[in-house]
Motif scaffolding. Structure first.
Motif: not given
Length: 190
Positions: A106-112, A114-120
């Motif tokens: 398991s891991t996070e796809v973005s290591k940041k 939430y700051n933008s819908p681009v992450q989704l």
């Protein structure tokens, strides 16, 4: 190696707010049969997220299936971004920790955070590009957030070798009817 992405409705989209809702039994039954079929035909990674509903039920079912297929597949859980469930209540965060503990990876796809819908969108792209096929518990006649995944999959499928399967409301209704019939038969046999 064959990787299956499983996603679908969130529990609230199905009007499910308790784990003992009869709909959960039907959904888990259908998901289990679909996962067994996929495992027996060569899927060796089941990948999903941690949303309440289809994704968490998939992890629970896959974990149970490891008893029958201990070396045949692994579970991967991908989280869209850091602190994804930060605003969830303590009970739900605890449940997610338990669910994640079933995963082989398991891991996070973005290591940041939430700051933008681009992450989704990046998460969605990641899930498609890191799987060979998808299983969606989703019916286009009953829209939900999974519609975005289906649209992206169809677009990806135009230029890539990729397939998907939908578990729709007709399939769920058929399973519900079979479960009710079996319960009726069992009651008569008592």
């Amino acid at each position: 190696m064959s990787k299956l992405w499983v996603t679908g409705y969130r529990s609230y989209e199905l009007g499910i707010f308790k784990e003992d809702d009869e709909k959960v039994e039907v959904i888990k039954s259908v998901l289990k049969e679909s996962l067994i079929q996929k495992i027996e035909t060569g899927v060796d990674w089941i990948i999903t997220g941690i949303q309440f509903g289809v994704e968490q039920w998939t992890i629970e079912i896959a974990n149970d299936l490891k008893k029958k297929y201990p070396n045949d597949f692994k579970i991967a859980v991908f989280i869209p971004f850091l602190e994804f469930n930060k605003n969830w209540n303590e009970e739900n965060r605890t449940k997610v920790k338990k669910i994640i503990s079933y995963a082989d990876f398991s891991t996070e796809v973005s290591k940041k955070i939430y700051n933008s819908p681009v992450q989704l969108k990046n998460y969605q792209k990641f899930m498609i590009e890191h799987s060979d096929e998808a299983l969606l518990l989703y019916d286009p006649e009953f829209e939900g957030k999974t519609n975005y995944d289906l649209k992206k999959i169809k677009k990806y499928e135009e230029t890539n070798v990729y397939s998907y399967e939908l578990i729709d409301m007709d399939i769920l209704q058929e399973a519900a009817n079979q479960i009710q019939e079996q319960k009726r038969i069992n009651k008569e046999d008592e």
